[in-house]
Design an enzyme around this catalytic site. Sequence first.
Site, PDB file in Angstrom:
ATOM      1  N   LYS A 158      52.158   8.939  -2.440  1.00 23.16           N
ATOM      2  CA  LYS A 158      52.181  10.245  -2.196  1.00 23.16           C
ATOM      3  C   LYS A 158      51.145  10.616  -1.083  1.00 23.16           C
ATOM      4  CE  LYS A 158      52.496  13.328  -5.591  1.00 23.16           C
ATOM      5  NZ  LYS A 158      53.535  14.114  -4.969  1.00 23.16           N
ATOM      6  N   GLU A 210      52.579   3.976  -9.364  1.00 26.40           N
ATOM      7  CA  GLU A 210      53.803   3.404 -10.059  1.00 26.40           C
ATOM      8  C   GLU A 210      55.106   3.809  -9.799  1.00 26.40           C
ATOM      9  OE1 GLU A 210      55.290   2.888 -14.837  1.00 26.40           O
ATOM     10  OE2 GLU A 210      53.175   4.005 -14.218  1.00 26.40           O
ATOM     11  N   LEU A 211      56.021   3.156  -9.327  1.00 26.41           N
ATOM     12  CA  LEU A 211      57.222   3.851  -8.925  1.00 26.41           C
ATOM     13  C   LEU A 211      58.203   3.976 -10.127  1.00 26.41           C
ATOM     14  CD1 LEU A 211      59.277   4.779  -6.761  1.00 26.41           C
ATOM     15  CD2 LEU A 211      59.958   2.208  -6.629  1.00 26.41           C
ATOM     16  N   GLY A 239      63.885   6.886 -12.420  1.00 26.49           N
ATOM     17  CA  GLY A 239      65.230   7.679 -12.982  1.00 26.49           C
ATOM     18  C   GLY A 239      65.155   9.154 -12.730  1.00 26.49           C
ATOM     19  N   GLU A 277      63.862  13.145 -11.715  1.00 31.28           N
ATOM     20  CA  GLU A 277      62.668  14.187 -12.236  1.00 31.28           C
ATOM     21  C   GLU A 277      63.278  15.023 -13.526  1.00 31.28           C
ATOM     22  OE1 GLU A 277      61.881  16.826  -8.972  1.00 31.28           O
ATOM     23  OE2 GLU A 277      60.825  15.225  -7.751  1.00 31.28           O
ATOM     24  N   ASP A 299      49.002  21.615 -13.010  1.00 30.67           N
ATOM     25  CA  ASP A 299      50.017  21.733 -12.193  1.00 30.67           C
ATOM     26  C   ASP A 299      51.346  21.153 -12.901  1.00 30.67           C
ATOM     27  OD1 ASP A 299      51.364  22.928 -10.050  1.00 30.67           O
ATOM     28  OD2 ASP A 299      51.653  20.986  -9.110  1.00 30.67           O
ATOM     29  N   LYS A 320      54.954  21.153 -14.307  1.00 30.04           N
ATOM     30  CA  LYS A 320      56.006  21.567 -14.155  1.00 30.04           C
ATOM     31  C   LYS A 320      57.090  20.554 -13.915  1.00 30.04           C
ATOM     32  CE  LYS A 320      55.134  21.384  -9.115  1.00 30.04           C
ATOM     33  NZ  LYS A 320      54.718  22.198  -7.783  1.00 30.04           N
ATOM     34  N   ASN A 324      56.982  17.487 -11.950  1.00 29.67           N
ATOM     35  CA  ASN A 324      56.054  16.439 -12.171  1.00 29.67           C
ATOM     36  C   ASN A 324      56.259  15.753 -13.687  1.00 29.67           C
ATOM     37  OD1 ASN A 324      54.978  17.242 -10.059  1.00 29.67           O
ATOM     38  ND2 ASN A 324      53.329  18.623 -10.718  1.00 29.67           N
ATOM     39  N   ASP A 341      51.076  13.266 -10.790  1.00 26.95           N
ATOM     40  CA  ASP A 341      50.202  14.359 -10.224  1.00 26.95           C
ATOM     41  C   ASP A 341      49.174  14.893 -10.939  1.00 26.95           C
ATOM     42  OD1 ASP A 341      51.899  13.967  -7.843  1.00 26.95           O
ATOM     43  OD2 ASP A 341      52.632  16.001  -7.839  1.00 26.95           O
ATOM     44  N   THR A 378      54.670  27.395  -6.588  1.00 29.39           N
ATOM     45  CA  THR A 378      55.164  28.753  -7.435  1.00 29.39           C
ATOM     46  C   THR A 378      54.235  28.747  -8.647  1.00 29.39           C
ATOM     47  OG1 THR A 378      57.138  29.639  -8.675  1.00 29.39           O
ATOM     48  CG2 THR A 378      56.892  27.216  -8.255  1.00 29.39           C
TER      49      THR A 378
END
Length: 482
Positions: free
Chosen positions: A182, A236-237, A240, A242, A281, A283, A286, A302, A321
């Site tokens: 990121k 970490e990747l 699948g 979001e 945060d 949502k 994330n 995040d 948002t």
Amino acid sequence: METLPTQDVMDGEYSEEEECSQESGAWGRLFPLGESFIAMDLNKEEYSFGRGENCDVPFNNNGSKKHQCFQAYSKVHFKILRQTTTTGVHVFLEDFSSNGTFINGDKVGKGNKQVLANNDEIGLALKKNKAFMFMDLVDANDSDIPDEIKERYTLTKTLGRGACGEVRLAFAKGSCEKFAVKIITKKKFTTGGKHAVNLSKQVMSEVNILKALKHPCIIGIEDVIDTPEVLYIVLELVEGGELFDKVVSLSQYDEPTAKLLFYQMLLACKYLHEQGITHRDLKPENILLQSDEKETLIKITDFGLSKFVDAGSMMKTFCGTPTYLAPEILITAGSGTYTKAIDAWSLGVILFICLAGYPPFSDERKDMDLPKQIMGGHYTFPKQYWKGVSEDAIDLIKKLMTVDAAKRITLADALQHPWFKDEDMKVKSQKLMYPDQDVMGPPSTKPKSSPKKRPMAPSSDEPEAKRRGSCDTNSPPTTPTT
């Protein structure tokens, strides 16, 4: 051919000692995406790939099942060519196969040739049977990437963009292990015209805490690299996708699946709270899914970003948002002191969206703007959209989305809510979180030391009962409001 076993993304095979080679004069590099493929540099003008022993890169399975589509490969399956044309030097892929060579999922076709661009993915026989990612070392523009990153990782394609910056796929040098990086431009999160500064020692100590977190439903932080202008977080990747995209594609989850996923979210956030960390945060963007399966492990990401930015900028820029923000953040315009209860509110909004397929608050309402809706807790449960959802589920949403933070249910109490009196669901979640353990109880997990569009709200043409109404969330009823 379409019945051949494949998977969307496969880890390439390589020895621990093998490095992604960096021979001098290389103009391109192939990274392995499929099993039994290896990383290699390209420095000749032409390479052939296939089952034939005379190929520059022969595919030999040696009786192994790792080359799942081995029998579907041609003796010469494809070639990579670097040629000079009237418009300059270009890299081409030429398809010689009977069963097809794919670039980014599109079939090239036998006898056809196609330009190969930086970060293109090459598939063999089936578009999902990915073999390599191509990196153009001549055209790849990594001039802005600091040496500290380049020395340890090779950054390739962009995986996503959002309010916080972009996320790129990275391969670790020495092993080619895949990570998500990121990239956060810090000037987006400064207020009052102040310049971004390097992370202080105090904040770097927070980084070490975040790196030490160990929970199956929380994305692991591999590394954090700070520069004066940009912050790089190596994660970490998880491949699948979001939760956001899944809700959009499904319209909504059935209640048993929503309960399984949400139970994991609560466990993960409760763990964060126990470590003194408030996400701030939460949502659907994330919440990541480990697989495409309906019942899958979730991973929260995040959760550490709020440690790195000015708290006063949270409402304006960090969150993008206000849809998922707790009322107390909006009431104080992002300048107040908040408790862990803000995460409980956000989780309530997420559960609402998972079960209904639309958010509880909408900027399409004409009678009341979005902040006022949130600060007053003006949401409702129209029967035509909620008739199949249990009263326990609706009751939990109301308790999580209670306007008065002091009266809002805690995550510990939420886990004891009647909705979660479901032993089958808990067994499934334990198997997802701890697949190698036979016992029910989880092991100790204490540490050793361009914004996306939200799920669609009901149209202004929908019945007024769906768009309007207020729920008294300070004293949540136990039956749905219609």
